[in-house]
Structure formats: structure tokens, C-alpha cells
Design a protein around this motif. Structure first.
Motif, PDB file in Angstrom:
ATOM      1  N   ALA A 106       4.358 -16.210-114.232  1.00 53.22           N
ATOM      2  CA  ALA A 106       4.828 -17.081-115.309  1.00 53.22           C
ATOM      3  C   ALA A 106       4.410 -18.528-115.076  1.00 53.22           C
ATOM      4  CB  ALA A 106       6.348 -16.987-115.422  1.00 53.22           C
ATOM      5  N   LEU A 107       4.485 -18.981-113.824  1.00 54.52           N
ATOM      6  CA  LEU A 107       4.164 -20.368-113.501  1.00 54.52           C
ATOM      7  C   LEU A 107       2.666 -20.659-113.590  1.00 54.52           C
ATOM      8  CD1 LEU A 107       5.155 -23.147-112.466  1.00 54.52           C
ATOM      9  CD2 LEU A 107       4.848 -22.259-110.137  1.00 54.52           C
ATOM     10  N   GLY A 108       1.827 -19.712-113.202  1.00 50.81           N
ATOM     11  CA  GLY A 108       0.388 -19.943-113.135  1.00 50.81           C
ATOM     12  C   GLY A 108      -0.230 -20.467-114.416  1.00 50.81           C
ATOM     13  N   PHE A 163      -4.712 -20.407-108.836  1.00 53.18           N
ATOM     14  CA  PHE A 163      -4.219 -21.406-107.895  1.00 53.18           C
ATOM     15  C   PHE A 163      -2.858 -21.023-107.318  1.00 53.18           C
ATOM     16  CE2 PHE A 163      -2.049 -25.422-106.826  1.00 53.18           C
ATOM     17  CZ  PHE A 163      -2.860 -25.797-105.782  1.00 53.18           C
ATOM     18  N   VAL A 164      -1.955 -20.593-108.165  1.00 53.28           N
ATOM     19  CA  VAL A 164      -0.629 -20.175-107.685  1.00 53.28           C
ATOM     20  C   VAL A 164      -0.776 -18.997-106.717  1.00 53.28           C
ATOM     21  CG1 VAL A 164       1.584 -19.182-108.393  1.00 53.28           C
ATOM     22  CG2 VAL A 164       0.632 -21.100-109.659  1.00 53.28           C
ATOM     23  N   VAL A 223      -2.054 -20.320-103.370  1.00 52.68           N
ATOM     24  CA  VAL A 223      -0.985 -20.978-102.608  1.00 52.68           C
ATOM     25  C   VAL A 223      -0.119 -19.928-101.922  1.00 52.68           C
ATOM     26  CG1 VAL A 223       1.108 -22.395-102.763  1.00 52.68           C
ATOM     27  CG2 VAL A 223      -0.941 -23.082-104.018  1.00 52.68           C
ATOM     28  N   ALA A 224       0.274 -18.910-102.662  1.00 50.67           N
ATOM     29  CA  ALA A 224       1.117 -17.858-102.087  1.00 50.67           C
ATOM     30  C   ALA A 224       0.385 -17.116-100.976  1.00 50.67           C
ATOM     31  CB  ALA A 224       1.554 -16.887-103.185  1.00 50.67           C
ATOM     32  N   ALA A 225      -0.861 -16.763-101.210  1.00 50.37           N
ATOM     33  CA  ALA A 225      -1.634 -16.020-100.209  1.00 50.37           C
ATOM     34  C   ALA A 225      -1.900 -16.862 -98.968  1.00 50.37           C
ATOM     35  CB  ALA A 225      -2.954 -15.553-100.815  1.00 50.37           C
ATOM     36  N   THR A 226      -2.235 -18.118 -99.168  1.00 43.71           N
ATOM     37  CA  THR A 226      -2.508 -19.006 -98.045  1.00 43.71           C
ATOM     38  C   THR A 226      -1.273 -19.173 -97.176  1.00 43.71           C
ATOM     39  OG1 THR A 226      -4.145 -20.214 -99.346  1.00 43.71           O
ATOM     40  CG2 THR A 226      -3.292 -21.328 -97.421  1.00 43.71           C
ATOM     41  N   ALA A 240      -1.733 -28.983-107.922  1.00 44.69           N
ATOM     42  CA  ALA A 240      -1.089 -29.047-106.603  1.00 44.69           C
ATOM     43  C   ALA A 240       0.256 -29.749-106.678  1.00 44.69           C
ATOM     44  CB  ALA A 240      -2.007 -29.741-105.604  1.00 44.69           C
ATOM     45  N   VAL A 241       0.324 -30.834-107.412  1.00 47.43           N
ATOM     46  CA  VAL A 241       1.589 -31.565-107.549  1.00 47.43           C
ATOM     47  C   VAL A 241       2.638 -30.694-108.252  1.00 47.43           C
ATOM     48  CG1 VAL A 241       2.703 -33.531-108.692  1.00 47.43           C
ATOM     49  CG2 VAL A 241       0.560 -33.861-107.459  1.00 47.43           C
ATOM     50  N   ILE A 242       2.232 -30.023-109.318  1.00 50.96           N
ATOM     51  CA  ILE A 242       3.184 -29.177-110.053  1.00 50.96           C
ATOM     52  C   ILE A 242       3.697 -28.041-109.162  1.00 50.96           C
ATOM     53  CG2 ILE A 242       3.448 -27.560-111.964  1.00 50.96           C
ATOM     54  CD1 ILE A 242       1.310 -29.238-113.454  1.00 50.96           C
TER      55      ILE A 242
END
Length: 151
Positions: free
Chosen positions: A11-13, A73-74, A77-80, A142-144
Motif C-alpha cells: 500500500a505504501l509503495g 523502493f519500499v 528497504v525491507a529486503a536490505t 527515502a524521507v517518506i
């Protein structure tokens, strides 16, 4: 950092992507070739010269790709964070670098070389302006994500 559930991430992505694309829209017109990138994609899809590419399709491609990139991107971030065991801020930073490389690399190696009607003299400026636009996108995304996950 709050870990996002799969549903929350999905939902966020696209929301992250849309907002970051809107930020990108503020930067692109200020650059000499900034608004050319969406036309490159539309020109490749319709097999028309970039300057004759359908404006409406260029806009659609721009926003659909932006929403999809937000999802990517989301996910990065989660995978990283989970695979590398990084803290919140480091995960966002590493994902941001990866996202920027993917955005710039994909554009420079996939649609741009296939675009017709572009003189070689414009290619460097188009690449540079896309990199600046993509950096804007990644910074805003990134900020969001950092704010949404409580970094």
C-alpha cells in the motif's frame, strides 16, 4: 524502525512513488532536457521520434513507472534491512543508493539507446538531467519511508 507488513508495504509503495514523482515534476522543467525522459519512454513504446512522442502517453508512463518504482523502493528497504541486518537509517540509505543506480542505469541502457530522433549531442544532457531527476525522486522517497517507519 517499524517493520512494514507485506500489505502495508504494498500500500505504501505506490503512494511513495506518486509523491516522489510529483517532487520530480518540480525539478524536471527546470533542467534543459529534464522533461525529455518521459517522452523517450513514450517514443520507444510507439516507435516514434522522441520530439513527436504522444504527450499523454509520456505522462502516463511517467506516473505508472513512478508508482512502480515506489513499490520497488519500499521492497528494497525491507529486503536490505532484513537480509543485511542493517539499522533503519542504513537500510534506507543503502536502498536509496541501489534505487538510484537502478533508475539511472535502466534509463541509460534500455529506453534511451532505443529512442529515435535524438542527436548524439543531446544524450549526455538527457542522461545528466535524468540522474538529477532520479536523485530527487530517491531523496523524497527515502524521507517518506524513513518518516513512515519511524526512523
Amino acid at each position: 524502525m517499524t517493520t512494514l507488513s507485506l500489505l502495508a508495504g504494498v500500500a505504501l509503495g505506490p503512494i511513495v512513488g506518486l509523491v516522489a514523482t510529483l517532487a520530480m515534476d518540480r525539478v524536471m522543467p527546470r533542467l534543459p532536457e529534464g522533461t525529455t525522459a518521459p517522452k523517450v519512454a513514450a517514443g520507444v513504446l510507439t516507435d516514434t521520434p522522441v520530439d513527436d512522442a504522444p504527450e499523454r502517453l509520456a505522462t502516463w508512463v511517467h506516473y505508472v513507472a513512478g508508482g512502480g518504482s515506489g513499490l520497488l523502493f519500499v521492497g528494497l528497504v525491507a529486503a536490505t534491512g532484513s537480509l543485511l541486518g542493517l539499522g533503519s537509517l542504513a537500510a534506507v540509505a543503502v536502498a536509496g543508493v541501489a534505487q538510484l543506480a537502478l533508475m539511472v542505469g535502466f534509463f541509460a541502457f534500455v529506453p534511451l539507446p532505443r529512442a529515435s530522433g535524438l542527436p548524439r549531442q543531446r544524450l549526455g544532457t538527457i542522461r545528466r538531467d535524468w540522474a538529477i531527476s532520479a536523485a530527487t525522486y530517491v531523496l523524497v522517497a527515502a524521507v517518506i519511508v524513513a518518516v513512515a517507519t519511524g526512523v
